[in-house]
Design a protein around this motif. Structure first.
Motif, mmCIF file in Angstrom:
data_model
loop_
_atom_site.group_PDB
_atom_site.id
_atom_site.type_symbol
_atom_site.label_atom_id
_atom_site.label_comp_id
_atom_site.label_asym_id
_atom_site.label_seq_id
_atom_site.Cartn_x
_atom_site.Cartn_y
_atom_site.Cartn_z
ATOM 1 N N ILE A 6 85.129 10.546 54.906
ATOM 2 C CA ILE A 6 84.223 11.566 54.370
ATOM 3 C C ILE A 6 83.239 10.938 53.381
ATOM 4 O O ILE A 6 82.067 11.337 53.319
ATOM 5 C CB ILE A 6 85.039 12.699 53.707
ATOM 6 C CG1 ILE A 6 85.835 13.443 54.783
ATOM 7 C CG2 ILE A 6 84.135 13.674 52.966
ATOM 8 C CD1 ILE A 6 86.751 14.506 54.239
ATOM 9 N N THR B 208 80.563 9.422 55.482
ATOM 10 C CA THR B 208 79.717 10.472 56.052
ATOM 11 C C THR B 208 78.759 11.023 54.996
ATOM 12 O O THR B 208 77.566 11.243 55.267
ATOM 13 C CB THR B 208 80.596 11.602 56.616
ATOM 14 O OG1 THR B 208 81.499 11.062 57.595
ATOM 15 C CG2 THR B 208 79.741 12.677 57.251
ATOM 16 N N ARG B 209 79.268 11.250 53.791
ATOM 17 C CA ARG B 209 78.414 11.748 52.702
ATOM 18 C C ARG B 209 77.287 10.771 52.398
ATOM 19 O O ARG B 209 76.135 11.168 52.161
ATOM 20 C CB ARG B 209 79.251 11.973 51.436
ATOM 21 C CG ARG B 209 78.512 12.707 50.323
ATOM 22 C CD ARG B 209 78.793 12.117 48.963
ATOM 23 N NE ARG B 209 78.210 10.805 48.804
ATOM 24 C CZ ARG B 209 76.974 10.581 48.375
ATOM 25 N NH1 ARG B 209 76.184 11.564 48.062
ATOM 26 N NH2 ARG B 209 76.510 9.339 48.260
ATOM 27 N N ASP C 129 91.096 9.454 55.487
ATOM 28 C CA ASP C 129 90.208 10.606 55.616
ATOM 29 C C ASP C 129 89.224 10.686 54.449
ATOM 30 O O ASP C 129 88.067 11.072 54.627
ATOM 31 C CB ASP C 129 91.018 11.894 55.724
ATOM 32 C CG ASP C 129 92.051 12.021 54.618
ATOM 33 O OD1 ASP C 129 92.304 11.014 53.928
ATOM 34 O OD2 ASP C 129 92.611 13.127 54.442
ATOM 35 N N LEU D 117 84.038 14.183 45.472
ATOM 36 C CA LEU D 117 84.910 13.361 46.315
ATOM 37 C C LEU D 117 85.818 12.473 45.464
ATOM 38 O O LEU D 117 86.986 12.256 45.824
ATOM 39 C CB LEU D 117 84.063 12.505 47.253
ATOM 40 C CG LEU D 117 83.368 13.251 48.393
ATOM 41 C CD1 LEU D 117 82.460 12.317 49.172
ATOM 42 C CD2 LEU D 117 84.405 13.862 49.322
#
Length: 293
Positions: free
Chosen positions: A85, A88-89, A81, A275
């Protein structure tokens, strides 16, 4: 490297596995209608022929890069996950940057952006090579005295990885300039263009090797996860702020209103750092990884 399952589609092999051979690519391309092939050869003949000639070279370079720098082998702990992410960022940041450039950039801004991208590609390995020892030294100093000897011993694969990559990175321009020098200074004749191509093949292969190895090298920070599981995330956080400082020093703020320019300049490094810290928090809470003794 294991052979792919026979039912794996060709496009997935380009993404996830060893690339198919040229014979397999041509066999798959033979299913395309002949009129389309004729149109491609008539309009883009040199490009198509060049791609067919360079494909085996690129496949060989990618195979060796994945063998020396295996994707995913550097990870001690994998969080799907977090990776999802992060990707995606990255795409959102790319889309936002492009939208900002389209809305406010001048032709000079586009030229500066291209120059900054080339500069970032050129200095990334050397910046990582300079930053990694500092971060590793801090992590080892924070560790328990009894664990420091083992951490130093696990640095050896990282050093070998750094030597492999930086050696190939430095050899690419040297081979290119050496091939040009040999061809234009030491050889003259009707076959000079052919000789130039032959002499530049090693430079092209090493350059492709560096290109295919770079994503893994940057993500793994020269295979430092065995030293400490949080090192790749920490180095990512350090590097992104270094790049932000270099971009501001070289080109200033991005184009656009001051608020949007500041948001673009600071938002990217801030989200990457957030992140990275989330990944370190996962390591600490799920697997007991500590930065301090």
């Amino acid at each position: 490297m294991p052979y792919p399952p026979p039912h794996m589609p060709l496009w997935r092999r380009f993404r996830e596995d060893e690339w198919p051979t040229l014979r397999e690519v041509l066999r798959s391309a033979s299913q395309i209608h002949g009129c389309l092939w004729l149109f491609a050869l008539c309009c883009f003949g040199p490009t198509v022929v060049g791609l067919l000639i360079c494909y085996p070279l690129a496949r060989s370079a990618r195979t060796h890069a994945r063998r020396i720098f295996p994707p995913g082998a550097h990870l001690r702990v994998h969080f799907p996950d977090v990776v999802r992410i992060q990707k995606t960022r990255a795409w959102v940041a790319l889309a936002a940057t492009f939208a900002l450039m389209v809305a406010y950039a001048t032709p000079d801004d586009w030229d500066l952006a291209i120059q900054q991208f080339a500069l970032r590609m050129a200095i990334t390995p050397w910046l990582l090579l300079l930053s990694a020892p500092l971060v590793i030294t801090v992590i080892i100093r924070l560790a328990a005295p009894t664990a420091r000897a083992g951490m130093r011993a696990r640095l050896r694969p990282s050093l070998r990885s750094a030597l492999w990559y930086c050696g190939a990175f430095a050899a690419t321009p040297l081979l290119f300039m050496g091939g040009l020098f040999v061809n234009y200074e030491l050889y003259e004749g009707p076959l000079a263009p052919l000789v130039a191509i032959v002499l530049l093949v090693p430079a092209l292969w090493v350059g492709l090797f560096v290109a295919f190895a770079s994503p893994t090298v940057v993500r793994s920070a020269f295979h430092t996860a065995p030293v400490h599981a949080a090192l790749p995330a920490l180095l990512t956080g350090v590097l992104v702020w270094e790049f932000a400082a270099i971009s501001l020093a070289v080109g200033g703020l991005p184009p656009g209103p001051t608020f949007l320019a500041l948001l673009a300049a600071v938002g990217g490094p801030a989200t990457v750092s957030a992140l990275a810290w989330w990944e370190i928090h996962r390591l600490r809470t799920w697997h007991g990884v500590r930065l301090r003794a």
